[in-house]
Scaffold this active site. Structure first.
Site, PDB file in Angstrom:
ATOM      1  N   ASN A  69      -2.493  -0.201  -8.902  1.00  0.00           N
ATOM      2  CA  ASN A  69      -1.874  -1.143  -9.058  1.00  0.00           C
ATOM      3  C   ASN A  69      -2.373  -1.932  -7.658  1.00  0.00           C
ATOM      4  O   ASN A  69      -1.493  -1.609  -6.657  1.00  0.00           O
ATOM      5  CB  ASN A  69      -0.153  -0.801  -8.634  1.00  0.00           C
ATOM      6  CG  ASN A  69       0.525  -2.122  -9.210  1.00  0.00           C
ATOM      7  OD1 ASN A  69      -0.257  -3.497  -8.865  1.00  0.00           O
ATOM      8  ND2 ASN A  69       2.041  -2.669  -9.252  1.00  0.00           N
TER       9      ASN A  69
ATOM     10  N   HIS B 167      -1.894  -7.362 -15.868  1.00  0.00           N
ATOM     11  CA  HIS B 167      -1.349  -6.893 -14.960  1.00  0.00           C
ATOM     12  C   HIS B 167      -1.468  -5.460 -14.556  1.00  0.00           C
ATOM     13  O   HIS B 167      -0.600  -4.788 -16.214  1.00  0.00           O
ATOM     14  CB  HIS B 167      -0.161  -7.381 -13.849  1.00  0.00           C
ATOM     15  CG  HIS B 167       0.079  -6.330 -12.982  1.00  0.00           C
ATOM     16  ND1 HIS B 167      -0.618  -6.345 -11.940  1.00  0.00           N
ATOM     17  CD2 HIS B 167       1.416  -6.131 -12.767  1.00  0.00           C
ATOM     18  CE1 HIS B 167       0.176  -5.809 -10.476  1.00  0.00           C
ATOM     19  NE2 HIS B 167       0.914  -5.517 -11.172  1.00  0.00           N
TER      20      HIS B 167
ATOM     21  N   CYS C  38       2.461  -9.309  -6.799  1.00  0.00           N
ATOM     22  CA  CYS C  38       1.518  -9.117  -8.742  1.00  0.00           C
ATOM     23  C   CYS C  38       1.277 -10.444  -8.906  1.00  0.00           C
ATOM     24  O   CYS C  38       0.009  -9.904  -9.781  1.00  0.00           O
ATOM     25  CB  CYS C  38       1.474  -7.655  -9.277  1.00  0.00           C
ATOM     26  SG  CYS C  38       2.234  -6.742  -8.252  1.00  0.00           S
TER      27      CYS C  38
HETATM   28  N1  COA Z   1       6.589  12.267  -8.826  1.00  0.00           N
HETATM   29  C1  COA Z   1       7.530  13.667  -9.510  1.00  0.00           C
HETATM   30  N2  COA Z   1       7.912  12.834  -9.825  1.00  0.00           N
HETATM   31  C2  COA Z   1       8.788  11.473  -9.454  1.00  0.00           C
HETATM   32  C3  COA Z   1       7.867  10.536  -9.226  1.00  0.00           C
HETATM   33  C4  COA Z   1       6.601  11.523  -8.168  1.00  0.00           C
HETATM   34  N3  COA Z   1       5.213  10.992  -7.625  1.00  0.00           N
HETATM   35  N4  COA Z   1       8.400   9.959  -9.157  1.00  0.00           N
HETATM   36  C5  COA Z   1       9.586   9.746  -9.490  1.00  0.00           C
HETATM   37  N5  COA Z   1      10.266  10.736  -9.439  1.00  0.00           N
HETATM   38  C6  COA Z   1      11.165  11.893  -9.729  1.00  0.00           C
HETATM   39  C7  COA Z   1      12.387  11.017  -9.676  1.00  0.00           C
HETATM   40  O1  COA Z   1      12.731  11.338  -8.081  1.00  0.00           O
HETATM   41  C8  COA Z   1      13.638  10.912 -10.688  1.00  0.00           C
HETATM   42  O2  COA Z   1      13.737  12.533 -10.115  1.00  0.00           O
HETATM   43  P1  COA Z   1      14.679  12.726 -11.133  1.00  0.00           P
HETATM   44  O3  COA Z   1      15.516  12.549 -12.562  1.00  0.00           O
HETATM   45  O4  COA Z   1      15.175  14.720 -10.307  1.00  0.00           O
HETATM   46  O5  COA Z   1      16.255  12.266 -10.149  1.00  0.00           O
HETATM   47  C9  COA Z   1      12.214  11.424 -11.664  1.00  0.00           C
HETATM   48  O6  COA Z   1      11.165  11.420 -11.448  1.00  0.00           O
HETATM   49  C10 COA Z   1      12.646  10.090 -12.473  1.00  0.00           C
HETATM   50  O7  COA Z   1      12.400   8.762 -12.372  1.00  0.00           O
HETATM   51  P2  COA Z   1      12.268   7.356 -13.090  1.00  0.00           P
HETATM   52  O8  COA Z   1      12.284   6.930 -11.369  1.00  0.00           O
HETATM   53  O9  COA Z   1      13.506   7.133 -13.657  1.00  0.00           O
HETATM   54  O10 COA Z   1      10.911   7.195 -13.925  1.00  0.00           O
HETATM   55  P3  COA Z   1      10.377   6.547 -14.855  1.00  0.00           P
HETATM   56  O11 COA Z   1       9.938   7.132 -15.640  1.00  0.00           O
HETATM   57  O12 COA Z   1      10.853   4.920 -14.324  1.00  0.00           O
HETATM   58  O13 COA Z   1       8.957   6.280 -13.499  1.00  0.00           O
HETATM   59  C11 COA Z   1       8.026   4.837 -11.988  1.00  0.00           C
HETATM   60  C12 COA Z   1       9.066   5.916 -12.061  1.00  0.00           C
HETATM   61  C13 COA Z   1       7.751   4.401 -11.042  1.00  0.00           C
HETATM   62  C14 COA Z   1       6.248   5.423 -12.456  1.00  0.00           C
HETATM   63  C15 COA Z   1       7.911   3.875 -13.775  1.00  0.00           C
HETATM   64  O14 COA Z   1       9.643   3.511 -12.878  1.00  0.00           O
HETATM   65  C16 COA Z   1       7.353   2.471 -13.595  1.00  0.00           C
HETATM   66  O15 COA Z   1       6.350   1.962 -13.591  1.00  0.00           O
HETATM   67  N6  COA Z   1       8.444   1.139 -13.428  1.00  0.00           N
HETATM   68  C17 COA Z   1       7.996  -0.371 -12.608  1.00  0.00           C
HETATM   69  C18 COA Z   1       6.319  -0.060 -11.752  1.00  0.00           C
HETATM   70  C19 COA Z   1       6.386  -1.799 -11.396  1.00  0.00           C
HETATM   71  O16 COA Z   1       5.880  -2.258 -11.684  1.00  0.00           O
HETATM   72  N7  COA Z   1       6.421  -2.172 -10.262  1.00  0.00           N
HETATM   73  C20 COA Z   1       5.473  -3.266  -9.867  1.00  0.00           C
HETATM   74  C21 COA Z   1       6.469  -4.415 -10.642  1.00  0.00           C
HETATM   75  S1  COA Z   1       4.276  -5.390  -9.746  1.00  0.00           S
END
Ligand code: COA
Length: 321
Positions: free
Chosen positions: A278, A248, A112
């Site tokens: 993204n 970003h 990214c």
């Molecule tokens: N829909 C519904 N639930 C979802 C889901 C979706 N699309 N994706 C994950 N979940 C669930 C998980 O399974 C988890 O359930 P559980 O508590 O029963 O295990 C719950 O949501 C929480 O998951 P978690 O990963 O802790 O959520 P989060 O608040 O961290 O959000 C992201 C997830 C991916 C949105 C977030 O972590 C994020 O944006 N991370 C950085 C991403 C990023 O910047 N990546 C690229 C860098 S360039």
């Protein structure tokens, strides 16, 4: 000698995939995606449409905005993790497509952060006096390597391309660029297959983005906070000295955390993640171009561009537009 952004351009594929559409694919819902990421919809490249196809449209728009012809360009850099083929590089394919001369052309894979890395390299080449005009592109078809049964990743990404033409100038321009990487985090965000390792992924099969989202989130917020400080310090600027943050576009919560760190109101932050998702290396130049074309970012404005991605890689650029 400085480098200055003479023109920007971008391109988004036509097909829109909404959160509602994703509800039919995986166990997710619109409210969760909006709440946790800020994303409402994203674009998907048409069948047969490649990264080079997207890059070409963005590059042509940037060249037109700069008033330069393809043959005027001395160096072409493409940031991408989703090249059309292993080689030739997407930059070589794009050079031929645009009908450029025999200028140097290469890809940068910094996930990214690819566009910021490209901007940094271009800036060094221009400051050194080696070249005068550089086309920098960020282009991705990241949806080609998503596991559409993995709800934790498939809702996050989209396709697109953005570009900027940099020219040598006595006046700034790019004031500074900062690039970093830490390969110690490679296990948190990866596509685990490749030529040399073989195309068989263990333990899971297939070409797909794998991410420990909540771990990536924490490091991203912390790291972007640090690079913002580094960039301001390098230019002896304070938090009130910026006109725009062009971040970003991975997650609205990460963007808000960086804005808060800078004590900037969200009115001064360019946000496209709601409509683009993204788009990896394309996200910063897409956001920049959109803000320039809508008239929000104007000539003379002071911008902070930043990105964070797989590697981990991260970087920033302080720019007088
Ligand atoms: N829909 C519904 N639930 C979802 C889901 C979706 N699309 N994706 C994950 N979940 C669930 C998980 O399974 C988890 O359930 P559980 O508590 O029963 O295990 C719950 O949501 C929480 O998951 P978690 O990963 O802790 O959520 P989060 O608040 O961290 O959000 C992201 C997830 C991916 C949105 C977030 O972590 C994020 O944006 N991370 C950085 C991403 C990023 O910047 N990546 C690229 C860098 S360039």
């Amino acid at each position: 000698m400085y480098s200055r952004i003479a023109g920007t351009g971008s391109y988004l594929p036509e097909k829109i995939l909404t959160n509602k559409d994703l509800e039919a694919l995986v166990d997710t819902d619109d409210a969760w995606i909006r709440d946790r990421t800020g994303i409402v919809e994203r674009r998907i490249a048409a069948e047969g449409q490649t990264t080079c196809d997207l890059a070409e449209q963005a590059a042509r728009a940037a060249l037109a905005a700069s008033g330069l012809a393809p043959s005027d360009i001395d160096l072409l850099i493409v940031g991408t993790t989703t090249p059309d083929v292993v080689f030739p590089s997407t930059a070589c394919l794009l050079q031929q497509r645009l009908g450029m001369g025999e200028c140097g052309a290469f890809d940068i894979n910094a996930a990214c952060t690819g566009f910021i890395y490209g901007l940094s390299v271009a800036d060094q080449f221009i400051r050194a006096g080696t070249v005068k005009r550089v086309l920098v592109v960020g282009a991705e078809t990241l949806t080609r390597m998503l596991d559409w049964s993995d709800r934790s990743t498939c809702v996050l990404f989209g396709d697109g391309a953005g570009a900027a033409v940099l020219v040598a100038d006595q006046e700034p321009g790019i004031l500074s660029t900062h690039i970093h990487a830490n390969g110690g985090y490679s296990h948190l965000l990866k596509v685990d297959v490749g030529v040399s390792r073989g195309f068989k992924a263990e333990p899971r099969g297939g070409l797909s983005v794998q991410m420990v989202g909540n771990e990536v989130f924490k490091v991203a917020v912390n790291t972007l906070g640090r690079i913002v400080d580094e960039t301001l310090e390098a230019n002896q600027l304070g938090q009130g000295d910026l006109d725009w943050l062009v971040p970003h576009q991975a997650n609205l919560r990460i963007i808000k955390a960086t804005a808060k760190k800078l004590q900037m109101s969200m009115d001064q932050v360019i946000v496209t993640v709601d409509r683009h998702g993204n788009t990896s290396a394309a996200s910063v130049p897409l956001a920049l171009d959109e803000a320039v074309r809508s008239g929000r970012i104007k000539r003379g404005d002071r911008l902070l561009l930043e990105a964070f991605g797989g590697g981990f890689t991260w970087g920033s650029a302080l720019v007088v537009f």
